[in-house]
Write an enzyme that holds these catalytic residues in place. Structure first.
Site, PDB file in Angstrom:
ATOM      1  N   ASN A   9      -2.697   5.353   0.906  1.00 58.23           N
ATOM      2  CA  ASN A   9      -2.384   5.681   2.303  1.00 58.23           C
ATOM      3  C   ASN A   9      -2.967   4.564   3.164  1.00 58.23           C
ATOM      4  O   ASN A   9      -4.172   4.511   3.375  1.00 58.23           O
ATOM      5  CB  ASN A   9      -3.017   7.043   2.638  1.00 58.23           C
ATOM      6  CG  ASN A   9      -2.933   7.376   4.124  1.00 58.23           C
ATOM      7  OD1 ASN A   9      -2.201   6.729   4.869  1.00 58.23           O
ATOM      8  ND2 ASN A   9      -3.690   8.387   4.538  1.00 58.23           N
ATOM      9  N   TRP A  10      -2.079   3.692   3.622  1.00 55.96           N
ATOM     10  CA  TRP A  10      -2.571   2.515   4.354  1.00 55.96           C
ATOM     11  C   TRP A  10      -2.964   2.839   5.791  1.00 55.96           C
ATOM     12  O   TRP A  10      -3.508   1.978   6.493  1.00 55.96           O
ATOM     13  CB  TRP A  10      -1.495   1.421   4.382  1.00 55.96           C
ATOM     14  CG  TRP A  10      -1.139   0.876   3.031  1.00 55.96           C
ATOM     15  CD1 TRP A  10      -1.601   1.296   1.801  1.00 55.96           C
ATOM     16  CD2 TRP A  10      -0.237  -0.200   2.763  1.00 55.96           C
ATOM     17  NE1 TRP A  10      -1.034   0.550   0.806  1.00 55.96           N
ATOM     18  CE2 TRP A  10      -0.187  -0.374   1.363  1.00 55.96           C
ATOM     19  CE3 TRP A  10       0.547  -1.030   3.567  1.00 55.96           C
ATOM     20  CZ2 TRP A  10       0.615  -1.351   0.764  1.00 55.96           C
ATOM     21  CZ3 TRP A  10       1.331  -2.004   2.975  1.00 55.96           C
ATOM     22  CH2 TRP A  10       1.358  -2.156   1.580  1.00 55.96           C
ATOM     23  N   HIS A  95      -1.928  15.373   6.999  1.00 55.37           N
ATOM     24  CA  HIS A  95      -3.176  14.637   6.765  1.00 55.37           C
ATOM     25  C   HIS A  95      -4.217  15.080   7.803  1.00 55.37           C
ATOM     26  O   HIS A  95      -3.863  15.400   8.945  1.00 55.37           O
ATOM     27  CB  HIS A  95      -2.915  13.135   6.879  1.00 55.37           C
ATOM     28  CG  HIS A  95      -4.100  12.320   6.477  1.00 55.37           C
ATOM     29  ND1 HIS A  95      -5.123  12.055   7.348  1.00 55.37           N
ATOM     30  CD2 HIS A  95      -4.441  11.766   5.297  1.00 55.37           C
ATOM     31  CE1 HIS A  95      -6.053  11.357   6.706  1.00 55.37           C
ATOM     32  NE2 HIS A  95      -5.658  11.166   5.464  1.00 55.37           N
ATOM     33  N   GLY A 232      -7.362   5.854   0.712  1.00 54.82           N
ATOM     34  CA  GLY A 232      -7.207   5.191   2.002  1.00 54.82           C
ATOM     35  C   GLY A 232      -7.759   3.772   1.934  1.00 54.82           C
ATOM     36  O   GLY A 232      -7.102   2.849   1.457  1.00 54.82           O
ATOM     37  N   GLY A 233      -8.985   3.604   2.377  1.00 51.81           N
ATOM     38  CA  GLY A 233      -9.608   2.279   2.486  1.00 51.81           C
ATOM     39  C   GLY A 233      -9.425   1.384   1.265  1.00 51.81           C
ATOM     40  O   GLY A 233      -9.066   0.204   1.392  1.00 51.81           O
TER      41      GLY A 233
END
Ligand code: PGA
Length: 251
Positions: A9-10, A95, A232-233
């Protein structure tokens, strides 16, 4: 056996050239992986160029959100048809950032889930408790409500994915321990079993999300009820995301 799904998930990161650099590098690093699904969810503006770059690869594409209507006067929104048109097969819905920064309710998330399914997209329904909810012993109550309300009206024949993301673990560097995550995943599977029967519940993939990194991926992904990760990160660099994808493979 549930097939693993490792999803990136960018969030609101990467211009088009940056996105293309990232997927070019990633494609090369994971080209030999064929026993699990690999998904990237870039921001809307990069979806179409990334989908062209991914053609013929083992990486699939998803959106980070969508509106439930097909078209119309909904300024600033993106429809399921548009996501499909841009090459998406998945969409992240509900989200915690959508819920807590943009005020999305279970009711809205449910409309999006049903619309995604109706348009042939696989929804990834995100659920998870806040720190104060965990500390006051409400984790199960909160997660059960999000699962039941998010999936209201969904048919057991439809494919969907759940992502358990404790809000206190997102972007904070604080990961749930594998045991603590497994406990919630097992609970979610029990809720699914109550809703759809045990056969369906056993086939649904439940991802863990919240500070997943190459160093903690194996511990989490080796748990019986953790069927993948929403990253994510650590998905913003090809090398770290590829390491998570290949958590159990020789370097
Ligand atoms: P994080 O984000 O890996 O940066 O904690 C996960 C997510 O929000 O999906």
């Amino acid at each position: 056996m549930r097939r693993l799904l490792i999803a990136g998930n960018w969030k609101m990161h990467k211009t088009i050239p940056e996105a293309l650099d990232l997927v070019r590098e990633l494609k090369e690093l994971v080209k030999d992986v064929n026993d699990r699904d690999i998904l990237v969810c870039p921001p809307f503006t990069a979806l179409y160029p990334v989908s062209r770059e991914l053609e013929g690869s083992n990486i699939v594409l998803g959106g980070q959100n969508m509106y439930f209507e097909e078209q119309g006067a909904f300024t600033g929104e993106i429809s399921p048809l548009m996501l499909k048109d841009a090459g998406c097969s998945y969409v992240i819905l509900g989200h915690s950032e959508r819920r807590h920064i943009f005020g999305e309710t279970d009711e809205l998330v449910n409309k999006k889930v049903l619309s995604a399914i109706n348009h042939g997209l696989i929804p990834i329904l995100c659920v998870g408790e806040l720190l104060e909810e965990r500390e006051s012993g409400k984790t199960q109550e909160v997660v059960e409500k999000q699962v039941r309300e998010g999936l209201k009206g969904v048919d057991g024949d439809n494919e969907f994915v759940i992502a358990y993301e404790p809000v206190w673990a997102i972007g904070t560097g604080k990961t749930a321990t594998p045991e603590l995550a497994e406990e919630v995943h097992l609970f979610i599977r029990q809720v699914l079993s109550d809703m759809f029967g045990s056969e369906k519940a056993n086939s649904v993939r439940i991802l863990y999300g919240g500070s997943v990194k190459p160093e903690n991926a194996a511990g989490l992904l080796n748990m019986e009820n953790i069927d993948g990760a929403l990253v994510g990160g650590a998905s913003l660099k090809a090398e770290s995301f590829a390491k998570i994808v290949k958590f159990d493979m020789e370097a």
